[in-house]
Design an enzyme around this catalytic site. Structure first.
Site, mmCIF file in Angstrom:
data_model
loop_
_atom_site.group_PDB
_atom_site.id
_atom_site.type_symbol
_atom_site.label_atom_id
_atom_site.label_comp_id
_atom_site.label_asym_id
_atom_site.label_seq_id
_atom_site.Cartn_x
_atom_site.Cartn_y
_atom_site.Cartn_z
ATOM 1 N N CYS A 57 -7.201 5.979 5.253
ATOM 2 C CA CYS A 57 -6.682 6.240 6.593
ATOM 3 C C CYS A 57 -7.253 7.546 7.148
ATOM 4 O O CYS A 57 -7.144 8.597 6.512
ATOM 5 C CB CYS A 57 -5.161 6.328 6.574
ATOM 6 S SG CYS A 57 -4.440 6.628 8.197
ATOM 7 N N GLN A 89 0.842 -1.198 0.000
ATOM 8 C CA GLN A 89 0.000 0.000 0.000
ATOM 9 C C GLN A 89 0.876 1.246 0.000
ATOM 10 O O GLN A 89 1.821 1.347 0.783
ATOM 11 C CB GLN A 89 -0.923 0.038 1.220
ATOM 12 C CG GLN A 89 -1.902 1.213 1.152
ATOM 13 C CD GLN A 89 -2.804 1.310 2.351
ATOM 14 O OE1 GLN A 89 -2.390 1.804 3.393
ATOM 15 N NE2 GLN A 89 -4.047 0.857 2.209
ATOM 16 N N ASN A 124 -15.021 -3.920 4.571
ATOM 17 C CA ASN A 124 -14.142 -3.782 5.729
ATOM 18 C C ASN A 124 -14.866 -3.007 6.826
ATOM 19 O O ASN A 124 -15.691 -2.151 6.547
ATOM 20 C CB ASN A 124 -12.857 -3.047 5.291
ATOM 21 C CG ASN A 124 -11.916 -2.720 6.427
ATOM 22 O OD1 ASN A 124 -11.462 -1.594 6.553
ATOM 23 N ND2 ASN A 124 -11.590 -3.689 7.260
ATOM 24 N N GLY A 125 -14.554 -3.347 8.086
ATOM 25 C CA GLY A 125 -15.093 -2.616 9.219
ATOM 26 C C GLY A 125 -15.879 -3.482 10.176
ATOM 27 O O GLY A 125 -16.911 -4.036 9.812
#
Length: 373
Positions: free
Chosen positions: A122, A92, A223-224
């Site tokens: 982010c 990344q 995601n999460g």
């Protein structure tokens, strides 16, 4: 009782029929639909290797700066070290300048990256303050320029993107970013189910991810707050996502990937791991950390991982407190061996304080924001 057994078997067969067991990113076919999220200070090479060994289909590196002035720093050199890592090697990159991001893509491809991932997810202030990470979601034209530049800079290597649902709850633009990403040639999109403004407060929402998946021509990774096998299945079913990305729930529990994989395939839970196995896994992990970072830094990094491994286990509170005072590999290893040998005498399998496994998963989901991209 017989009817229940028949129902479970039918449900398990249905799971096996409905769920694909892998996904593709460019020319890479992942072994399953489980991805390790990039986490600053966590997803170094030893942790990525371990997660892949214990069931993850892909693991994304800690974010690597696009600032070429920092390429010679020890931290950047370590993050670009993929020696012996199992494919696909996914790196990344982060930044806000299209030309620098393109150069970062080329730099990491030359050093073995097989997939380049762009960080636009982010929420950390130090990243957003320089208009990188999720701050970029406020500037859609700049997003387009960065994506075009990185795809060109990566050449034949596929590029993926990680975002949040938007800047804040009033400005969710994940659908717009999806179309921009597809037009640029992005090969997969990972979405964290919170906005930048939410950081890690409240619950992740999956409606936006569901809407993006319904409109997408590329794979979508959800995601999460995915902390259990049941939650992974729910998110996959509800959103239709091609894969799930797991971050903080894997801290100290890298075997969560095999637990989820087994549950998705069978509808059943694996038993808790045996003490002897996790003892061996932890020893291998800390030895890799000592070798990767050197003894001084390795001890500091190992300390937090040892604490995560033993969080919620019976009798671990005093062990974890004492671990913070140990300053050498020898002292750490002696303490780890003593704790797990005692645990093995008490029970063959890991034992959690009543309810603490669930509480620890919730605690992991509320870890400091700096840990996840």
């Amino acid at each position: 009782m017989l009817l229940k057994i028949i129902h479970r078997e039918l449900e398990a067969r249905s799971l096996r029929r409905k769920m694909p067991d892998s996904m593709r990113i460019g020319s890479h076919t992942l072994k399953n639909r489980l991805v390790v999220a990039p986490m600053a200070g966590v997803t170094d090479r030893p942790f990525r290797q371990l997660c892949k060994k214990l069931g993850a289909g892909m693991a994304v590196s800690e974010m690597v700066t696009s600032n070429s002035l920092l390429y010679g720093s020890a931290k950047t050199q370590r993050r670009a070290n993929h020696a012996g890592e199992v494919d696909p090697i996914t790196v990344q990159i982060a930044g806000a300048d299209p030309l620098m991001m393109a150069e970062a893509a080329r730099y990491n491809v030359e050093r073995g990256a097989q997939i380049i991932d762009i960080n636009m997810g982010c929420p950390a202030k130090k990243i957003c303050n320089v208009m990188a990470g999720s701050a970029l979601l406020k500037d859609e034209p700049l997003v387009a320029r960065i994506l075009d530049a990185v795809v060109a800079g990566a050449g034949n290597v596929p590029v993926t993107l990680k975002i949040r649902t938007g800047w804040d709850k009033e400005h969710k633009n994940a659908l717009t970013i999806l179309k921009t990403a597809e037009n640029a040639g992005i090969q997969a999109l990972a979405i964290h189910g919170r906005t930048r403004a939410c950081a890690y407060t409240g619950d992740a929402e999956y409606d936006t991810i569901k809407a993006v998946k319904a409109a997408a021509r590329i794979p979508i990774i959800a995601n999460g707050d995915i902390t259990t096998p049941e939650k992974a299945k729910y998110v996959l079913d509800y959103t239709g996502a091609d894969a799930v990305m797991i971050g903080r729930a894997a801290q100290g529990r890298p075997w969560i990937f095999r637990e989820i994989a087994h549950y998705l395939q069978t509808g059943e839970h694996l038993p808790l791991p045996e003490v002897a196995e996790i003892h061996a896994v932890l020893l291998e992990h800390v030895h890799e950390l000592y070798a990767f970072y050197g003894e001084v830094t390795g001890v500091r990094v190992a300390r937090k991982h040892i604490s995560w491994y033993t969080r919620g286990l019976v009798g671990a509170s005093s062990f974890r407190a004492a671990m913070n005072l140990l300053a050498t590999p020898e002292a750490q290893l002696h303490a780890v061996n003593a704790y797990f040998e005692q645990a093995a005498r008490a029970d063959r399998r890991l034992r959690y304080v009543d309810g603490d496994l669930e509480l620890d998963q919730q605690e992991a989901a509320l870890a400091p924001a700096r840990l996840a991209a």
